[in-house]
Design a protein around this motif. Sequence first.
Motif, PDB file in Angstrom:
ATOM      1  N   TYR A 332      71.416  30.097  53.144  1.00 35.41           N
ATOM      2  CA  TYR A 332      70.604  31.064  54.156  1.00 35.41           C
ATOM      3  C   TYR A 332      69.891  29.723  55.002  1.00 35.41           C
ATOM      4  O   TYR A 332      69.546  30.053  55.988  1.00 35.41           O
ATOM      5  CB  TYR A 332      69.921  32.070  53.826  1.00 35.41           C
ATOM      6  CG  TYR A 332      69.106  32.872  54.910  1.00 35.41           C
ATOM      7  CD1 TYR A 332      69.560  33.344  55.651  1.00 35.41           C
ATOM      8  CD2 TYR A 332      67.698  32.815  54.591  1.00 35.41           C
ATOM      9  CE1 TYR A 332      69.164  34.394  56.675  1.00 35.41           C
ATOM     10  CE2 TYR A 332      67.130  33.399  55.718  1.00 35.41           C
ATOM     11  CZ  TYR A 332      67.709  34.131  56.742  1.00 35.41           C
ATOM     12  OH  TYR A 332      67.043  34.898  57.403  1.00 35.41           O
ATOM     13  N   ASP A 336      71.597  26.761  60.771  1.00 32.88           N
ATOM     14  CA  ASP A 336      70.925  27.550  61.680  1.00 32.88           C
ATOM     15  C   ASP A 336      70.997  29.063  61.234  1.00 32.88           C
ATOM     16  O   ASP A 336      70.914  29.931  62.166  1.00 32.88           O
ATOM     17  CB  ASP A 336      71.119  27.311  63.156  1.00 32.88           C
ATOM     18  CG  ASP A 336      72.680  27.468  63.389  1.00 32.88           C
ATOM     19  OD1 ASP A 336      73.479  27.646  62.345  1.00 32.88           O
ATOM     20  OD2 ASP A 336      72.929  27.425  64.585  1.00 32.88           O
ATOM     21  N   HIS A 337      71.543  29.443  60.057  1.00 34.56           N
ATOM     22  CA  HIS A 337      71.717  30.618  59.641  1.00 34.56           C
ATOM     23  C   HIS A 337      70.362  31.523  59.624  1.00 34.56           C
ATOM     24  O   HIS A 337      70.446  32.400  60.188  1.00 34.56           O
ATOM     25  CB  HIS A 337      72.446  30.886  58.307  1.00 34.56           C
ATOM     26  CG  HIS A 337      73.711  30.031  58.154  1.00 34.56           C
ATOM     27  ND1 HIS A 337      74.748  30.606  59.035  1.00 34.56           N
ATOM     28  CD2 HIS A 337      74.211  28.985  57.456  1.00 34.56           C
ATOM     29  CE1 HIS A 337      75.957  29.890  58.538  1.00 34.56           C
ATOM     30  NE2 HIS A 337      75.644  28.817  57.791  1.00 34.56           N
ATOM     31  N   ASN A 338      69.239  30.847  59.361  1.00 32.46           N
ATOM     32  CA  ASN A 338      67.914  31.679  59.314  1.00 32.46           C
ATOM     33  C   ASN A 338      67.573  32.194  60.541  1.00 32.46           C
ATOM     34  O   ASN A 338      66.913  33.023  60.670  1.00 32.46           O
ATOM     35  CB  ASN A 338      67.017  31.110  58.353  1.00 32.46           C
ATOM     36  CG  ASN A 338      66.796  29.612  58.819  1.00 32.46           C
ATOM     37  OD1 ASN A 338      67.532  29.093  60.012  1.00 32.46           O
ATOM     38  ND2 ASN A 338      65.976  28.942  58.303  1.00 32.46           N
ATOM     39  N   SER A 339      68.235  31.521  61.587  1.00 33.33           N
ATOM     40  CA  SER A 339      67.659  31.843  62.905  1.00 33.33           C
ATOM     41  C   SER A 339      68.584  32.919  63.633  1.00 33.33           C
ATOM     42  O   SER A 339      68.255  33.636  64.724  1.00 33.33           O
ATOM     43  CB  SER A 339      67.480  30.628  63.801  1.00 33.33           C
ATOM     44  OG  SER A 339      68.890  30.008  63.936  1.00 33.33           O
ATOM     45  N   LYS A 340      69.951  32.965  63.018  1.00 33.34           N
ATOM     46  CA  LYS A 340      70.637  33.850  63.624  1.00 33.34           C
ATOM     47  C   LYS A 340      71.025  35.211  62.804  1.00 33.34           C
ATOM     48  O   LYS A 340      71.415  36.318  63.398  1.00 33.34           O
ATOM     49  CB  LYS A 340      72.115  33.381  63.741  1.00 33.34           C
ATOM     50  CG  LYS A 340      72.325  32.069  64.909  1.00 33.34           C
ATOM     51  CD  LYS A 340      73.679  31.430  64.812  1.00 33.34           C
ATOM     52  CE  LYS A 340      73.654  30.297  65.950  1.00 33.34           C
ATOM     53  NZ  LYS A 340      75.005  29.625  66.026  1.00 33.34           N
ATOM     54  N   GLU A 342      69.206  37.901  59.638  1.00 39.10           N
ATOM     55  CA  GLU A 342      68.085  38.207  59.099  1.00 39.10           C
ATOM     56  C   GLU A 342      68.569  39.296  57.816  1.00 39.10           C
ATOM     57  O   GLU A 342      69.349  40.068  57.830  1.00 39.10           O
ATOM     58  CB  GLU A 342      67.377  39.280  59.757  1.00 39.10           C
ATOM     59  CG  GLU A 342      66.186  39.683  59.213  1.00 39.10           C
ATOM     60  CD  GLU A 342      65.135  40.564  60.376  1.00 39.10           C
ATOM     61  OE1 GLU A 342      64.187  41.017  59.961  1.00 39.10           O
ATOM     62  OE2 GLU A 342      65.607  40.642  61.423  1.00 39.10           O
ATOM     63  N   GLN A 366      78.566  35.658  63.871  1.00 41.04           N
ATOM     64  CA  GLN A 366      77.658  35.195  62.868  1.00 41.04           C
ATOM     65  C   GLN A 366      77.616  35.605  61.545  1.00 41.04           C
ATOM     66  O   GLN A 366      77.394  34.750  60.676  1.00 41.04           O
ATOM     67  CB  GLN A 366      76.193  35.418  63.439  1.00 41.04           C
ATOM     68  CG  GLN A 366      76.064  34.970  65.028  1.00 41.04           C
ATOM     69  CD  GLN A 366      74.884  35.215  65.743  1.00 41.04           C
ATOM     70  OE1 GLN A 366      74.086  36.345  65.159  1.00 41.04           O
ATOM     71  NE2 GLN A 366      74.495  34.732  66.696  1.00 41.04           N
TER      72      GLN A 366
END
Length: 403
Positions: A332, A336-340, A342, A366
């Motif tokens: 996570y 950039d997973h944490n920006s796309k 939650e 995503q």
Amino acid sequence: MITARVEWQASASQWFISPWQPERGFLPAQPLTDWASEQPDLSSVQLLLSAHNYSAHWVTMPGVSKRHLARALPFALEEQLIEDPEHYLIVPGSAYNKRQSAYALNRQHIDDLIEACQLHHVRITGLIAETELFADQHRLVRWQQGWLWLWPGQFEGWLSDGALNLVLEDQLDGHSEQSLTIVADTMDQAQLLKTTLESGYGDALSSVEIQVAATEALLQKGLNGRHTNLLNGLLASASHTEQRPPAWWRPLAGLAAAITVVSVITLLVDNHQIQQREQLVRKEANELYRSLFPGERIRSLERQFREKLRSGGEGGGNEGFVPLVNQLAKVYASGDHNSKLELQSLRFSDRDQQLTVEVSAAELSQLQSFRQALEQAGLQAEVANASNDAKGVKGRLKVGAQA
């Protein structure tokens, strides 16, 4: 000194007492508060506790000295008790063949008993488990429309007629060549039970003897021997004469008393605040544990948390709560997973060794990208379900170790 039998009756939520008279036996039961209010001040009473109000356990405790026995017993009995050990007053009893007996009493009920007697100025000199008065040999004793089964080192308690066969079958399984004595008021009662035992448990019992005797007389005989005081020092029966201080001490004594009262009130307020915080923390910790590990019964929260963390840190694999959460967090946090995405919540199934993760994203792609990243990290991941709403996509991922 008065001897009486006491029993907590849950239907009435109070203690009942039956005084003992040698020529008449136990008198009819009446509420303890009614009886105590009629007694002269500072009357002394020795109480026999009904077998309905405690449980007796036999445990093996190698290497534990008598000095540390009282502290070690709650840990030894933790798995055998219905509630947490702190809800019980646990008192060590007799020992037999390297096994230790222990009595577990509801602490709140015992506190109510002591308070009721103190309120009416009745002194309790001892509280005795009624089964202990018969438990010097292996026997079944007819008692209070049921049977007391006393088997040193194995079992001690009261059984109804309906439960007797079930408990006999469970306890005698695996035993052989045991001798047993049946004690009853009439020959018919004893002979009927002997026939049942010899026909159903002949392999476990080598001999079954019959003794026709008044069981209340046996109880009186047992009172003359040594027995365990279940109050175990909770009461101080000794009295002392109060001496008045000299007159010039009185102002100092008053000042000291005032300071003590202020200190005690302050301490009580602080303790009350601490207890409230402790209850809040415990409640939130319980809710967190239930959300992380649904379906598990909470017995000792701190110990269960430690076991989860300890089991997750061993072996170096991906199985277990801690390794799975660790891997999930790394994936996570990478890219950039944490920006796309939650992460909304997660739960862990101990049986399936899987994490169920609730996530939200702007697009389904995503969510699929996050699943692929988990698989590339060596985990097994699948999208259990996904649905669209006004804010995007909500989905549920099941994450586990690779088979």
